[in-house]
Design a protein around this motif. Structure first.
Motif, PDB file in Angstrom:
ATOM      1  N   HIS A  56       0.870  -1.195   0.000  1.00 30.12           N
ATOM      2  CA  HIS A  56       0.000   0.000   0.000  1.00 30.12           C
ATOM      3  C   HIS A  56       0.897   1.234   0.000  1.00 30.12           C
ATOM      4  O   HIS A  56       2.112   1.127   0.180  1.00 30.12           O
ATOM      5  CB  HIS A  56      -0.924  -0.014   1.218  1.00 30.12           C
ATOM      6  CG  HIS A  56      -0.189   0.045   2.517  1.00 30.12           C
ATOM      7  ND1 HIS A  56       0.312   1.219   3.045  1.00 30.12           N
ATOM      8  CD2 HIS A  56       0.172  -0.931   3.394  1.00 30.12           C
ATOM      9  CE1 HIS A  56       0.928   0.972   4.194  1.00 30.12           C
ATOM     10  NE2 HIS A  56       0.864  -0.335   4.423  1.00 30.12           N
ATOM     11  N   GLN A  57       0.291   2.402  -0.177  1.00 31.22           N
ATOM     12  CA  GLN A  57       1.072   3.644  -0.284  1.00 31.22           C
ATOM     13  C   GLN A  57       1.019   4.512   0.974  1.00 31.22           C
ATOM     14  O   GLN A  57       1.371   5.688   0.946  1.00 31.22           O
ATOM     15  CB  GLN A  57       0.594   4.453  -1.502  1.00 31.22           C
ATOM     16  CG  GLN A  57       0.949   3.839  -2.834  1.00 31.22           C
ATOM     17  CD  GLN A  57       2.437   3.487  -2.936  1.00 31.22           C
ATOM     18  OE1 GLN A  57       3.292   4.337  -2.705  1.00 31.22           O
ATOM     19  NE2 GLN A  57       2.738   2.225  -3.232  1.00 31.22           N
ATOM     20  N   GLY A  58       0.513   3.944   2.060  1.00 33.75           N
ATOM     21  CA  GLY A  58       0.461   4.730   3.299  1.00 33.75           C
ATOM     22  C   GLY A  58      -0.688   4.274   4.171  1.00 33.75           C
ATOM     23  O   GLY A  58      -1.842   4.349   3.758  1.00 33.75           O
ATOM     24  N   ALA A  59      -0.373   3.796   5.383  1.00 32.68           N
ATOM     25  CA  ALA A  59      -1.416   3.269   6.274  1.00 32.68           C
ATOM     26  C   ALA A  59      -2.431   4.345   6.639  1.00 32.68           C
ATOM     27  O   ALA A  59      -3.591   4.058   6.898  1.00 32.68           O
ATOM     28  CB  ALA A  59      -0.782   2.695   7.541  1.00 32.68           C
ATOM     29  N   HIS A  60      -1.997   5.625   6.637  1.00 27.18           N
ATOM     30  CA  HIS A  60      -2.921   6.700   7.047  1.00 27.18           C
ATOM     31  C   HIS A  60      -3.998   7.001   5.998  1.00 27.18           C
ATOM     32  O   HIS A  60      -4.882   7.798   6.262  1.00 27.18           O
ATOM     33  CB  HIS A  60      -2.144   7.980   7.398  1.00 27.18           C
ATOM     34  CG  HIS A  60      -1.045   8.313   6.441  1.00 27.18           C
ATOM     35  ND1 HIS A  60       0.280   8.180   6.776  1.00 27.18           N
ATOM     36  CD2 HIS A  60      -1.069   8.742   5.171  1.00 27.18           C
ATOM     37  CE1 HIS A  60       1.028   8.538   5.738  1.00 27.18           C
ATOM     38  NE2 HIS A  60       0.231   8.880   4.765  1.00 27.18           N
ATOM     39  N   TYR A  61      -3.914   6.373   4.822  1.00 30.63           N
ATOM     40  CA  TYR A  61      -4.985   6.561   3.821  1.00 30.63           C
ATOM     41  C   TYR A  61      -6.120   5.559   4.006  1.00 30.63           C
ATOM     42  O   TYR A  61      -7.113   5.603   3.286  1.00 30.63           O
ATOM     43  CB  TYR A  61      -4.451   6.387   2.393  1.00 30.63           C
ATOM     44  CG  TYR A  61      -3.342   7.330   2.000  1.00 30.63           C
ATOM     45  CD1 TYR A  61      -3.336   8.657   2.422  1.00 30.63           C
ATOM     46  CD2 TYR A  61      -2.290   6.904   1.191  1.00 30.63           C
ATOM     47  CE1 TYR A  61      -2.314   9.515   2.062  1.00 30.63           C
ATOM     48  CE2 TYR A  61      -1.273   7.757   0.819  1.00 30.63           C
ATOM     49  CZ  TYR A  61      -1.284   9.060   1.254  1.00 30.63           C
ATOM     50  OH  TYR A  61      -0.288   9.921   0.894  1.00 30.63           O
ATOM     51  N   PHE A  62      -5.970   4.621   4.935  1.00 29.48           N
ATOM     52  CA  PHE A  62      -6.951   3.534   5.058  1.00 29.48           C
ATOM     53  C   PHE A  62      -7.688   3.600   6.385  1.00 29.48           C
ATOM     54  O   PHE A  62      -7.176   4.123   7.371  1.00 29.48           O
ATOM     55  CB  PHE A  62      -6.256   2.172   4.910  1.00 29.48           C
ATOM     56  CG  PHE A  62      -5.765   1.915   3.505  1.00 29.48           C
ATOM     57  CD1 PHE A  62      -6.548   1.199   2.608  1.00 29.48           C
ATOM     58  CD2 PHE A  62      -4.558   2.429   3.071  1.00 29.48           C
ATOM     59  CE1 PHE A  62      -6.119   0.987   1.298  1.00 29.48           C
ATOM     60  CE2 PHE A  62      -4.119   2.227   1.768  1.00 29.48           C
ATOM     61  CZ  PHE A  62      -4.901   1.498   0.883  1.00 29.48           C
ATOM     62  N   THR A  63      -8.892   3.049   6.388  1.00 34.67           N
ATOM     63  CA  THR A  63      -9.687   3.060   7.610  1.00 34.67           C
ATOM     64  C   THR A  63     -10.307   1.684   7.839  1.00 34.67           C
ATOM     65  O   THR A  63     -10.476   0.909   6.894  1.00 34.67           O
ATOM     66  CB  THR A  63     -10.772   4.160   7.547  1.00 34.67           C
ATOM     67  OG1 THR A  63     -11.469   4.188   8.787  1.00 34.67           O
ATOM     68  CG2 THR A  63     -11.782   3.911   6.431  1.00 34.67           C
ATOM     69  N   LYS A  64     -10.646   1.401   9.074  1.00 35.54           N
ATOM     70  CA  LYS A  64     -11.208   0.097   9.425  1.00 35.54           C
ATOM     71  C   LYS A  64     -12.491  -0.192   8.664  1.00 35.54           C
ATOM     72  O   LYS A  64     -13.320   0.703   8.483  1.00 35.54           O
ATOM     73  CB  LYS A  64     -11.517   0.057  10.906  1.00 35.54           C
ATOM     74  CG  LYS A  64     -10.317  -0.287  11.727  1.00 35.54           C
ATOM     75  CD  LYS A  64     -10.740  -0.555  13.141  1.00 35.54           C
ATOM     76  CE  LYS A  64      -9.580  -0.189  14.035  1.00 35.54           C
ATOM     77  NZ  LYS A  64      -9.944  -0.101  15.399  1.00 35.54           N
ATOM     78  N   GLY A  65     -12.645  -1.447   8.244  1.00 34.71           N
ATOM     79  CA  GLY A  65     -13.849  -1.827   7.513  1.00 34.71           C
ATOM     80  C   GLY A  65     -13.747  -1.548   6.029  1.00 34.71           C
ATOM     81  O   GLY A  65     -14.621  -1.933   5.252  1.00 34.71           O
ATOM     82  N   GLN A  66     -12.673  -0.861   5.607  1.00 37.31           N
ATOM     83  CA  GLN A  66     -12.527  -0.505   4.195  1.00 37.31           C
ATOM     84  C   GLN A  66     -12.256  -1.753   3.358  1.00 37.31           C
ATOM     85  O   GLN A  66     -11.519  -2.647   3.770  1.00 37.31           O
ATOM     86  CB  GLN A  66     -11.361   0.488   4.047  1.00 37.31           C
ATOM     87  CG  GLN A  66     -11.166   1.015   2.636  1.00 37.31           C
ATOM     88  CD  GLN A  66     -10.131   2.146   2.598  1.00 37.31           C
ATOM     89  OE1 GLN A  66      -9.897   2.814   3.599  1.00 37.31           O
ATOM     90  NE2 GLN A  66      -9.528   2.346   1.444  1.00 37.31           N
ATOM     91  N   ARG A  67     -12.870  -1.774   2.192  1.00 41.02           N
ATOM     92  CA  ARG A  67     -12.687  -2.914   1.296  1.00 41.02           C
ATOM     93  C   ARG A  67     -12.051  -2.464  -0.024  1.00 41.02           C
ATOM     94  O   ARG A  67     -11.207  -3.143  -0.587  1.00 41.02           O
ATOM     95  CB  ARG A  67     -14.062  -3.536   1.043  1.00 41.02           C
ATOM     96  CG  ARG A  67     -14.041  -4.670   0.057  1.00 41.02           C
ATOM     97  CD  ARG A  67     -15.437  -5.209  -0.149  1.00 41.02           C
ATOM     98  NE  ARG A  67     -15.510  -5.979  -1.365  1.00 41.02           N
ATOM     99  CZ  ARG A  67     -16.613  -6.525  -1.828  1.00 41.02           C
ATOM    100  NH1 ARG A  67     -17.740  -6.383  -1.165  1.00 41.02           N
ATOM    101  NH2 ARG A  67     -16.598  -7.221  -2.947  1.00 41.02           N
ATOM    102  N   LYS A  68     -12.492  -1.274  -0.499  1.00 41.62           N
ATOM    103  CA  LYS A  68     -11.979  -0.782  -1.786  1.00 41.62           C
ATOM    104  C   LYS A  68     -10.565  -0.210  -1.610  1.00 41.62           C
ATOM    105  O   LYS A  68     -10.206   0.270  -0.559  1.00 41.62           O
ATOM    106  CB  LYS A  68     -12.888   0.328  -2.318  1.00 41.62           C
ATOM    107  CG  LYS A  68     -14.266  -0.187  -2.704  1.00 41.62           C
ATOM    108  CD  LYS A  68     -15.072   0.884  -3.401  1.00 41.62           C
ATOM    109  CE  LYS A  68     -16.359   0.276  -3.970  1.00 41.62           C
ATOM    110  NZ  LYS A  68     -17.535   0.970  -3.524  1.00 41.62           N
ATOM    111  N   GLY A  69      -9.813  -0.269  -2.713  1.00 39.29           N
ATOM    112  CA  GLY A  69      -8.511   0.400  -2.720  1.00 39.29           C
ATOM    113  C   GLY A  69      -7.353  -0.452  -2.242  1.00 39.29           C
ATOM    114  O   GLY A  69      -6.219  -0.006  -2.217  1.00 39.29           O
ATOM    115  N   LEU A  70      -7.637  -1.704  -1.857  1.00 43.34           N
ATOM    116  CA  LEU A  70      -6.544  -2.564  -1.386  1.00 43.34           C
ATOM    117  C   LEU A  70      -5.787  -3.191  -2.561  1.00 43.34           C
ATOM    118  O   LEU A  70      -4.604  -3.488  -2.453  1.00 43.34           O
ATOM    119  CB  LEU A  70      -7.087  -3.676  -0.478  1.00 43.34           C
ATOM    120  CG  LEU A  70      -7.537  -3.217   0.910  1.00 43.34           C
ATOM    121  CD1 LEU A  70      -8.363  -4.307   1.592  1.00 43.34           C
ATOM    122  CD2 LEU A  70      -6.349  -2.861   1.782  1.00 43.34           C
ATOM    123  N   ALA A  71      -6.503  -3.362  -3.671  1.00 37.42           N
ATOM    124  CA  ALA A  71      -5.905  -3.907  -4.901  1.00 37.42           C
ATOM    125  C   ALA A  71      -5.192  -5.242  -4.667  1.00 37.42           C
ATOM    126  O   ALA A  71      -4.099  -5.474  -5.159  1.00 37.42           O
ATOM    127  CB  ALA A  71      -4.935  -2.891  -5.513  1.00 37.42           C
TER     128      ALA A  71
END
Length: 396
Positions: free
Chosen positions: A267-282
């Protein structure tokens, strides 16, 4: 004739709010808040503030009410945007809509409205205001759910104070969304068919990672998958020596280390992600989709699990610090050692859940009857007695 300043956003809800107030005999002034004009981060086709301010102006013209635009972008940057960057940097997920109401609409904007000689400020929120008396016979204001259960927006106003409520009107709180659209069409208002805006409060549709990347530098890290059969999820509930120990246990987060799982992507930065997120993990090729179950900004690792029933997604309790606990109804505030049965939600549109508040010396614990998915630090928990929202806090 009382004077009301309506926050005209260029949407159908605030347009109808202004119309209804005028029908009720108020002297109405329309004010459009310009909160953001950095075009580099909005998808300009989607919801530029210029279109909105233009629609708001046409509505005001149609209703025959005075109209002006106020530029609050400096305050917005300071109080909302900088706060958001700061929260994401700490690995928390803020709710800009709740903050925008507390800091901008019902503070900065309200002060401008009152300086124009307004008796009240009105918005197009789907919620209602009531009054009741306390045990000592004092009158207090109530923040009540909107009649349209599907659109109830009381959650977004969960940080309002008694003083702010006393000077606020919610003209469409008694109506269904379909009725609001019908009134707008009958009055030939340009916003009658306009789609509801999505995205940050008044910024328009923002690509959040791009927005965050302006301040938070991309930093490559690992995506680690944790198996649902991991031992920590099977642990027996221990015997507790006291209530405090039990509350801490029910509210604790699972902690992870990279060694417990397998690396499945970057990933490109843990601070761009939030709990429960599904999209954007690729990350593909898993039998069930991956969901974020935890992020570590310190180690720049995202922990994921397969499927929305992964045990790492759930817990029963959460904690709110004293400085981030807010009572709309201060007369109902709990003292140390007291408990209260409530209905609570941890995100907008979530059905209300049965829960118990426990006030301790350290802060407030909210313990749900059923485990909740993706309790997220930085988001707001709001608690209700029947249809009245009585308090809220930032999940710690």
């Amino acid at each position: 004739m009382k004077r009301v300043v309506v926050g005209l956003s260029g949407g159908v809800d605030s347009s109808v709010a202004a119309y209804l107030l005028k029908e009720q005999g108020y002297e109405v002034i329309g004010l459009f808040m310009k909160n953001w004009h950095d075009d580099s981060v909005t998808i300009s086709k989607e919801c530029p503030w210029l279109d909105d301010s233009n629609d708001a102006m046409l509505v005001a013209e149609k209703l025959g009410i005075p109209f002006q635009t106020v530029d609050l972008s400096e305050e917005y940057k300071k109080r909302i945007v900088d706060y958001m960057f700061n929260e994401y940097e700490r690995g928390r997920t803020p709710n800009p809509d709740v903050l925008c109401n507390r800091e901008i609409k019902f503070d900065v904007f309200m002060k401008i409205a009152l300086s124009l000689g307004a008796d009240f400020v009105a918005t197009g929120h789907y919620c209602r205001k009531g009054t009741t008396t306390t045990e000592n016979g004092e009158m207090v204001y109530q923040l009540l759910a909107g009649k349209d259960k599907n659109k109830d927006q009381s959650y977004f106003l969960c940080q309002l104070s008694q003083e702010q409520l006393s000077q606020t009107l919610f003209p469409i709180g008694e109506l269904q969304k379909s009725e609001v659209r019908k009134i707008a069409a009958e009055q030939d208002l340009i916003t009658a068919e306009k789609k509801d805006s999505q995205g940050l409060c008044f910024i328009g549709k923002v690509r959040l990672p791009e927005f965050l990347q302006q301040k938070l530098q991309p930093k490559e890290g690992n995506i680690v998958e944790i198996d649902a059969s991991e031992e920590k999820y099977q642990a027996e509930t221990p015997e507790f020596s006291d209530k405090k120990e039990e509350l801490e246990f029910l509210s604790r987060k699972y902690s992870y280390s990279p060694a417990e799982g397998k690396v499945v992507g970057k990933h490109q930065g843990a601070h761009y992600f939030t709990k429960g997120q599904r999209k954007g993990l690729a990350v593909g090729g898993t039998p069930e989709p991956l969901f974020v179950i935890e992020t570590s900004v310190e180690d720049n690792v995202i922990y994921t699990g397969q499927g929305k029933d992964h045990p790492g997604m759930y817990r029963r309790g959460l904690f709110v610090t004293p400085e981030e606990t807010h009572w709309v109804r201060e007369d109902l505030k709990l003292e140390q050692g007291e408990e209260m049965r409530v209905k609570a939600r941890i995100r907008y549109r979530q059905p209300l859940q049965d829960a118990t508040l426990h006030q301790t010396a350290e802060g407030l614990y909210v313990v749900f009857d059923e485990p909740q998915a993706s309790i997220t630090e930085g988001q707001f928990v709001a608690w209700h007695l029947e249809e009245e929202l009585i308090g809220s806090g930032v999940i710690s």
